[in-house]
Design a protein around this motif. Structure first.
Motif, short mmCIF file in Angstrom:
data_model
loop_
_atom_site.label_atom_id
_atom_site.label_comp_id
_atom_site.label_asym_id
_atom_site.label_seq_id
_atom_site.Cartn_x
_atom_site.Cartn_y
_atom_site.Cartn_z
N HIS A 107 -2.10 7.40 -0.23
CA HIS A 107 -3.63 6.90 -0.72
C HIS A 107 -2.66 6.86 -2.07
N LYS A 108 -1.43 7.16 -2.72
CA LYS A 108 -0.83 7.07 -3.49
C LYS A 108 -0.49 5.39 -3.40
N MET A 109 -0.17 4.63 -2.77
CA MET A 109 0.43 3.80 -3.06
C MET A 109 -0.17 2.63 -3.55
N ASP A 110 -0.19 1.26 -4.53
CA ASP A 110 -0.67 0.64 -5.20
C ASP A 110 -0.88 -0.38 -4.63
N LEU A 111 -0.29 -0.81 -3.26
CA LEU A 111 -0.72 -1.53 -2.09
C LEU A 111 -0.21 -1.39 -0.48
N ILE A 112 -1.01 -1.56 -0.17
CA ILE A 112 -0.17 -1.24 1.76
C ILE A 112 -0.09 -2.52 2.40
N VAL A 113 0.70 -2.74 3.00
CA VAL A 113 1.68 -4.04 3.58
C VAL A 113 1.37 -3.90 4.91
N ALA A 114 0.67 -4.29 6.24
CA ALA A 114 0.56 -3.92 7.14
C ALA A 114 1.43 -5.73 8.27
N ASP A 115 2.10 -5.53 8.93
CA ASP A 115 3.20 -6.16 9.73
C ASP A 115 1.82 -6.65 10.66
N SER A 116 0.86 -6.30 11.07
CA SER A 116 -0.28 -7.83 11.91
C SER A 116 -1.19 -7.26 11.71
N LYS A 117 -2.08 -8.05 12.31
CA LYS A 117 -3.76 -7.39 12.44
C LYS A 117 -3.83 -5.78 13.02
N ASN A 118 -2.72 -5.95 14.40
CA ASN A 118 -3.61 -5.09 14.37
C ASN A 118 -2.91 -3.32 13.83
N PRO A 131 6.38 7.94 -10.52
CA PRO A 131 5.48 7.50 -10.84
C PRO A 131 5.30 7.02 -11.72
N LYS A 132 5.97 5.94 -12.49
CA LYS A 132 5.87 4.54 -12.74
C LYS A 132 6.26 3.75 -12.88
N GLY A 133 5.83 2.16 -12.46
CA GLY A 133 5.73 1.27 -11.44
C GLY A 133 5.44 1.28 -10.38
N LYS A 134 5.61 -0.22 -9.48
CA LYS A 134 4.80 -0.54 -8.37
C LYS A 134 5.52 -0.08 -7.30
N ASN A 135 3.93 0.83 -6.87
CA ASN A 135 4.46 1.46 -4.93
C ASN A 135 4.72 1.11 -4.05
N ILE A 136 4.42 0.36 -2.57
CA ILE A 136 4.47 -0.63 -1.98
C ILE A 136 4.95 0.32 -1.07
N TYR A 137 4.19 0.12 0.52
CA TYR A 137 3.93 0.38 1.63
C TYR A 137 4.19 -0.69 3.30
N TYR A 138 4.53 -1.19 3.07
CA TYR A 138 5.19 -1.64 4.04
C TYR A 138 5.12 -1.29 5.79
N CYS A 139 4.23 -1.78 6.57
CA CYS A 139 3.80 -0.50 7.08
C CYS A 139 4.14 -1.00 8.96
N PHE A 140 4.77 -0.11 9.61
CA PHE A 140 5.13 -1.14 10.93
C PHE A 140 4.23 -0.29 12.00
#
Length: 299
Positions: free
Chosen positions: A172-183, A122-131
């Protein structure tokens, strides 16, 4: 293990000692190292490059050797050979077995099940690197169901009705979502209604070079439905004078080997290391890669 470290810290505190186990600022939480895939390779590169601890659901012997990493490895032991039990065990493990995340400032979630643990940080950054969002639930749902028996279709529909809302709530709880491509970025926007940034996975192309030219073509794609290795096998079954080497593993391996039975021009190598892969690529006529609407495609 983390439970051991916490107990040791507690006992030392009771004895008047103040020394605590030092955690790095970041931990990567990955679904599992079930085989050698692009996602698994990326996760190990991230752990090394960020000097981050690495936690994962389970690890099979056919996947990458993680002992080369200097990071603390946290095996959640969520694997099981029982088909239905392993699904619920995996969900339960990421929900309830990841309290240790609170020891870290940042958590990078990779895979499809690991985001379910976001509530434990609950505290700190949550980053999702989405394949990719789960393709069997979203963009390729109908394709996936078409390959299943009536019983497995029912199981998949029931599982999706359970997993999909949990997954979407977690994302929806993530602070940032990173995608591995534009697709993949487009899929995240289309199916989840969320914005993301694109960070392409690193590909060490310097490790691969022309070594010669032997008489074979090569498939390096993971053996799973959406990589469509079955199309390559069917093509080579019609051209017996052309040789095909399939240098990968995956959940679809048994079906694909059965499809290739009786064709001496098609060979499976099974699990190979990076040096063997470099040699196979360097001496092939060409690699053949025909996945369906590929996410990124490290191959």
């Amino acid at each position: 293990s983390d439970s051991f470290n916490r107990k040791r810290n507690y006992l030392m505190a009771q004895k008047g000692h103040t020394r605590q186990v030092k955690y790095p600022s970041t931990v990567i939480l990955h679904d599992a190292f079930a085989f050698k895939g692009g996602g698994e390779r990326l996760v190990s590169i991230l752990s090394k490059g960020l000097e981050a601890d690495l936690a994962f659901g389970y690890k099979n012997k056919d996947s990458f050797n993680l002992n080369k990493l200097s990071a603390r490895l946290i095996d959640l032991k969520s694997g099981s050979n029982l088909p239905f039990w392993r699904t619920f065990k995996r969900l339960y493990t990421f929900h309830q077995g990841t309290k240790f995340l609170s020891n870290y400032k940042n958590v990078i979630f990779t895979g499809q099940n690991s985001p379910l643990a976001v509530s434990n940080h609950p505290k700190g950054k949550n980053i999702y690197y989405c394949f990719t969002p789960p393709r069997s639930i979203y963009d390729l749902k109908e394709t996936h169901l078409a390959t299943q028996s009536p019983l497995l279709k029912l199981v998949h529909i029931l599982y999706s009705s359970l997993f999909q809302p949990l997954y979407e709530k977690s994302i929806h709880k993530m602070d940032l979502i990173v995608a591995d491509s534009k697709n993949v970025q487009n899929r995240i926007q289309t199916f989840l209604g969320l914005k993301s940034i694109v960070v392409y996975p690193p590909c060490d192309t310097n490790e691969f070079r022309w070594l010669g030219q032997e008489d074979y073509y090569l498939s390096t794609a993971r053996l799973t439905l959406y990589k469509r290795v079955d199309l390559i096998i069917r093509a080579f079954s019609k051209i017996p004078k052309k040789h095909l080497i399939i240098s990968s593993t995956g959940p679809d391996e048994a079906r694909l080997k059965k499809l290739a039975e009786g064709y001496d021009n098609i060979q499976f190598t099974g699990d190979i290391n990076d040096q063997e892969l470099q040699k196979l690529i360097g001496n092939s006529i060409a690699t053949i890669y025909v996945p369906q609407d590929e996410d990124f495609g490290m191959s």
